[in-house]
Enzyme design. Structure first.
Site, PDB file in Angstrom:
ATOM      1  N   GLY A  10      11.894  77.620 -45.797  1.00 25.08           N
ATOM      2  CA  GLY A  10      12.098  79.020 -45.295  1.00 25.08           C
ATOM      3  C   GLY A  10      11.196  79.787 -46.517  1.00 25.08           C
ATOM      4  N   GLY A 110      14.837  70.646 -50.405  1.00 26.18           N
ATOM      5  CA  GLY A 110      14.170  70.043 -49.189  1.00 26.18           C
ATOM      6  C   GLY A 110      12.642  69.514 -49.372  1.00 26.18           C
ATOM      7  N   ASP A 133      18.860  80.835 -52.400  1.00 26.48           N
ATOM      8  CA  ASP A 133      20.111  80.148 -52.506  1.00 26.48           C
ATOM      9  C   ASP A 133      20.249  79.629 -54.072  1.00 26.48           C
ATOM     10  OD1 ASP A 133      20.629  80.235 -50.140  1.00 26.48           O
ATOM     11  OD2 ASP A 133      20.269  78.213 -49.642  1.00 26.48           O
ATOM     12  N   ARG A 271      35.542  93.711 -38.914  1.00 21.15           N
ATOM     13  CA  ARG A 271      34.176  93.760 -38.402  1.00 21.15           C
ATOM     14  C   ARG A 271      33.487  92.969 -39.364  1.00 21.15           C
ATOM     15  NH1 ARG A 271      32.392  98.028 -35.182  1.00 21.15           N
ATOM     16  NH2 ARG A 271      34.129  98.715 -33.991  1.00 21.15           N
ATOM     17  N   ARG A 280      15.792  87.148 -46.600  1.00 25.43           N
ATOM     18  CA  ARG A 280      14.775  86.440 -46.967  1.00 25.43           C
ATOM     19  C   ARG A 280      13.255  87.516 -47.000  1.00 25.43           C
ATOM     20  NH1 ARG A 280      14.811  81.113 -47.097  1.00 25.43           N
ATOM     21  NH2 ARG A 280      16.209  79.911 -45.895  1.00 25.43           N
TER      22      ARG A 280
END
Length: 353
Positions: A10, A110, A133, A271, A280
């Site tokens: 990402g 990853g 993260d 909510r 990002r």
């Protein structure tokens, strides 16, 4: 020497700052030594097709991109060069065709696992840790995280004002599949009343009790929840499955699950806001621009010194490196004894247990 640079997984703020620092550091060193830097487009996908997708990175092409979010090279979080023997063989042919001596791989856990796996075709890599993260092993802070914390903190402050006005319980869902660093730091910075992390399965009754207490006092509550959080005895909230991806399970929606669980226990309306890819995007903070530049420069130095198969790290405030093998297929999660966990508890934040 011919050096490849790719951004995998990402996107996040600070990628362009790394590309800039790697390229400029290598070109300055190689003015009399013939170093060429090739940008590999769309992550590992740029090496997987019948025709590799690359561009030569020159000094002027990486100037003026320090402050820009995203990546000028493009990226992919589904490209898996290790998925089968045929794909791996094609990657090997492309690497030979391009004449690559080493590839600087910028990505998360990853991407580092894939880089480690490519050693079987003789591809040397140098890693640069990237993730909002903040969950890469042996690295206390990755670039992109500071910007994401700022984004989530701003969102928490905004929902607090509307929650206060309408006397509601406002849930904000952050990214963070297996590690709760983003929800934890942003939750503390944004004065969340409840912070729910993947590392601590939450007790619905404990969360409801905290919101009930606040109904009698402030009449509103703010909950910050990481997407990988789950109730005791429950399971992760899976949004979709992606075939052939190194990370086939995509999480998302736990904030809505929590809203449905909480609403019957409260008088206040509940909510949920799922921040998603807002976390990002955007320009990197000054901290991330500097950290990404430091990482990129050190990655170039590792290439120049021939110290390959290593990933740049930040440990005890100092830039260094560790073997990519030590980072592959592992993650850095929040310890229940971490200072921030203890601080949160001692200032009265509910962690769901």
């Amino acid at each position: 020497m011919r050096v490849g640079v790719l951004t995998g997984g990402g996107d996040c703020p600070g990628l362009n700052a790394v590309i800039r620092a790697v390229t400029k550091s290598l070109l300055r060193h190689g003015q009399c030594k013939g170093v060429q830097v090739l940008g590999i487009e769309d992550g590992f996908e740029g090496l997987m097709g019948g025709q590799p997708r690359t561009r030569v990175l020159r000094w002027d092409q990486v100037s003026g991109i320090l402050h820009m979010g995203g990546t000028i090279l493009g990226t992919s979080n589904s490209a898996n060069p290790l998925r089968d023997a045929a794909t791996l063989a094609q990657v090997q042919r492309n690497v030979r065709t391009l004449g690559l001596d080493v590839v600087v791989v910028i990505g998360g856990d990853g991407t580092m696992s894939l880089a480690h796996g490519l050693r079987q075709i003789g591809l040397a890599c140098v890693g640069v840790p990237k993730t909002i993260d903040n969950d890469i092993a042996l690295c206390e802070r990755s670039f992109g995280f500071d910007t994401a914390v700022a984004t989530v903190t701003d969102a928490l402050r905004r929902v607090e004002s509307t929650g206060n006005s309408h006397h509601r319980v406002m849930i904000v869902e952050t990214m963070g599949r297996h590690a709760g660093w983003l929800a934890l730091e942003a939750g503390l910075a944004g004065a969340a009343d409840v912070i729910l992390l993947p590392e601590i399965d939450y007790d619905l009754q404990a969360v409801a009790a905290r919101c009930q207490q606040r109904e009698k006092r402030q009449r509103y509550s703010i909950i910050c929840i990481g997407e990988g959080a789950k109730p005791r005895g429950g399971s992760l909230t899976v949004r979709e499955h992606v075939a052939h991806s190194p990370d086939p399970v995509r999480l998302g929606g736990v904030g809505h699950v929590l809203r449905e669980q909480l609403q019957p226990h409260l008088q206040s309306e509940v909510r949920t806001t799922v921040l998603g890819h807002v976390q990002r995007g955007g320009d990197p903070t000054p901290f991330d621009r500097v950290l990404a530049t430091r990482f990129g420069h050190h990655a170039a130095q590792l290439v120049i010194e021939g110290r390959l198969g290593r990933m740049v790290t930040l440990q005890d405030g100092r830039i260094g490196s560790v073997p990519i093998a030590d980072v592959a297929n592992t993650q850095r999660t929040v310890s229940l004894q971490h200072e921030l966990i203890i601080t949160a508890r001692n200032i009265g934040v509910c962690l769901g247990d």
